[in-house]
Design an enzyme around this catalytic site. Structure first.
Site, mmCIF file in Angstrom:
data_model
loop_
_atom_site.group_PDB
_atom_site.id
_atom_site.type_symbol
_atom_site.label_atom_id
_atom_site.label_comp_id
_atom_site.label_asym_id
_atom_site.label_seq_id
_atom_site.Cartn_x
_atom_site.Cartn_y
_atom_site.Cartn_z
ATOM 1 N N TYR A 30 0.796 -1.225 0.000
ATOM 2 C CA TYR A 30 0.000 0.000 0.000
ATOM 3 C C TYR A 30 0.830 1.278 0.000
ATOM 4 O O TYR A 30 0.268 2.370 -0.081
ATOM 5 C CB TYR A 30 -0.944 0.006 1.211
ATOM 6 C CG TYR A 30 -1.926 -1.132 1.169
ATOM 7 C CD1 TYR A 30 -3.026 -1.098 0.313
ATOM 8 C CD2 TYR A 30 -1.753 -2.255 1.964
ATOM 9 C CE1 TYR A 30 -3.927 -2.150 0.263
ATOM 10 C CE2 TYR A 30 -2.646 -3.310 1.918
ATOM 11 C CZ TYR A 30 -3.726 -3.248 1.074
ATOM 12 O OH TYR A 30 -4.608 -4.289 1.010
ATOM 13 N N ASN A 81 -13.185 4.607 -1.171
ATOM 14 C CA ASN A 81 -12.299 3.453 -1.156
ATOM 15 C C ASN A 81 -12.908 2.519 -0.118
ATOM 16 O O ASN A 81 -12.710 2.703 1.080
ATOM 17 C CB ASN A 81 -10.869 3.833 -0.782
ATOM 18 C CG ASN A 81 -9.939 2.643 -0.821
ATOM 19 O OD1 ASN A 81 -10.366 1.497 -0.736
ATOM 20 N ND2 ASN A 81 -8.649 2.904 -0.940
ATOM 21 N N HIS A 87 -15.523 -6.250 -1.714
ATOM 22 C CA HIS A 87 -15.725 -7.636 -2.123
ATOM 23 C C HIS A 87 -16.815 -8.345 -1.335
ATOM 24 O O HIS A 87 -17.124 -9.498 -1.635
ATOM 25 C CB HIS A 87 -14.401 -8.394 -1.961
ATOM 26 C CG HIS A 87 -13.203 -7.564 -2.275
ATOM 27 N ND1 HIS A 87 -12.952 -7.085 -3.539
ATOM 28 C CD2 HIS A 87 -12.228 -7.067 -1.474
ATOM 29 C CE1 HIS A 87 -11.850 -6.351 -3.508
ATOM 30 N NE2 HIS A 87 -11.394 -6.328 -2.274
ATOM 31 N N ASP A 94 -25.842 -1.057 -2.099
ATOM 32 C CA ASP A 94 -27.232 -0.613 -2.165
ATOM 33 C C ASP A 94 -27.393 0.813 -1.633
ATOM 34 O O ASP A 94 -28.188 1.588 -2.165
ATOM 35 C CB ASP A 94 -28.136 -1.572 -1.390
ATOM 36 C CG ASP A 94 -28.319 -2.902 -2.098
ATOM 37 O OD1 ASP A 94 -27.919 -3.035 -3.277
ATOM 38 O OD2 ASP A 94 -28.869 -3.827 -1.463
ATOM 39 N N HIS A 107 -9.149 2.496 -5.513
ATOM 40 C CA HIS A 107 -8.326 1.486 -4.832
ATOM 41 C C HIS A 107 -6.875 1.874 -5.016
ATOM 42 O O HIS A 107 -6.452 2.163 -6.147
ATOM 43 C CB HIS A 107 -8.565 0.088 -5.404
ATOM 44 C CG HIS A 107 -9.947 -0.403 -5.165
ATOM 45 N ND1 HIS A 107 -10.342 -0.936 -3.951
ATOM 46 C CD2 HIS A 107 -11.036 -0.411 -5.972
ATOM 47 C CE1 HIS A 107 -11.628 -1.253 -4.033
ATOM 48 N NE2 HIS A 107 -12.064 -0.943 -5.241
ATOM 49 N N ILE A 108 -6.120 1.878 -3.956
ATOM 50 C CA ILE A 108 -4.708 2.244 -4.018
ATOM 51 C C ILE A 108 -3.936 1.228 -4.852
ATOM 52 O O ILE A 108 -3.071 1.596 -5.643
ATOM 53 C CB ILE A 108 -4.134 2.370 -2.589
ATOM 54 C CG1 ILE A 108 -4.804 3.566 -1.897
ATOM 55 C CG2 ILE A 108 -2.618 2.506 -2.611
ATOM 56 C CD1 ILE A 108 -4.547 3.669 -0.412
ATOM 57 N N THR A 109 -4.261 -0.036 -4.698
ATOM 58 C CA THR A 109 -3.607 -1.088 -5.476
ATOM 59 C C THR A 109 -4.508 -1.499 -6.641
ATOM 60 O O THR A 109 -5.697 -1.187 -6.662
ATOM 61 C CB THR A 109 -3.330 -2.330 -4.608
ATOM 62 O OG1 THR A 109 -4.579 -2.913 -4.218
ATOM 63 C CG2 THR A 109 -2.488 -1.985 -3.388
ATOM 64 N N ARG A 118 -10.227 -10.660 -4.537
ATOM 65 C CA ARG A 118 -10.274 -9.197 -4.653
ATOM 66 C C ARG A 118 -10.694 -8.731 -6.044
ATOM 67 O O ARG A 118 -10.900 -7.542 -6.260
ATOM 68 C CB ARG A 118 -8.918 -8.592 -4.316
ATOM 69 C CG ARG A 118 -8.479 -8.816 -2.888
ATOM 70 C CD ARG A 118 -7.184 -8.055 -2.600
ATOM 71 N NE ARG A 118 -6.554 -8.505 -1.376
ATOM 72 C CZ ARG A 118 -6.862 -8.052 -0.168
ATOM 73 N NH1 ARG A 118 -7.799 -7.136 -0.011
ATOM 74 N NH2 ARG A 118 -6.226 -8.519 0.890
#
Length: 150
Positions: A30, A81, A87, A94, A107-109, A118
């Protein structure tokens, strides 16, 4: 952290579980930037476009859902994020669909280069854009996207 400019558009920036550990949690995955760095970068990007930004982080799904619900009356768009809730959380998905605000998922990655579990995000299906793998710069890119489309 709230930066407010009267009459500006309002942005809600949500960070989900474990993002409070940025900078120390698996820095090889990260990076070393902290949540404070993320909030500063996002707030500065929003301010550059005349927007205000409210940054919220929680490790609790219900608190994130409550923030999304409140955004109906307090925000013009959401950057999220969702962390691990990407997941698993149909409820968060909703809530985002229910408030009918523009949403950018960050998402950082690159979640698609990581473990198989993921690869699927429930949030992506209700997001207007998804930014993954750009590090914390993804938050700035999300602000730029929203500034262009709104």
């Amino acid at each position: 952290m709230i930066a407010d400019t009267p009459g500006s558009r309002r942005l809600l920036v949500l960070n989900g579980p474990n993002l409070n550990l940025l900078g120390t949690r698996e820095p090889q995955v990260y990076g070393t930037a902290t949540l404070a760095d993320v909030e500063k970068l996002t707030t500065e990007a929003a301010t550059a476009h005349g927007w205000s930004a409210e940054c919220v982080q929680s490790n609790h799904e219900g608190a994130l859902i409550d923030a999304v619900h409140a955004a109906r009356d307090t925000a013009d768009a959401i950057i999220i994020n969702p962390g691990g809730y990407s997941h698993t959380s149909v409820a968060l998905r909703d809530a985002l669909a229910g408030v009918a605000l523009p949403v950018v998922e960050v998402h950082i990655t690159n979640i698609h280069k990581r473990e198989q579990f993921r690869h699927h995000s429930y949030i992506s299906g209700v997001a207007d854009a998804v930014i993954a793998g750009a590090g914390i710069a993804g938050y700035r890119l999300a602000v730029e996207y929203l500034a262009e489309v709104l």
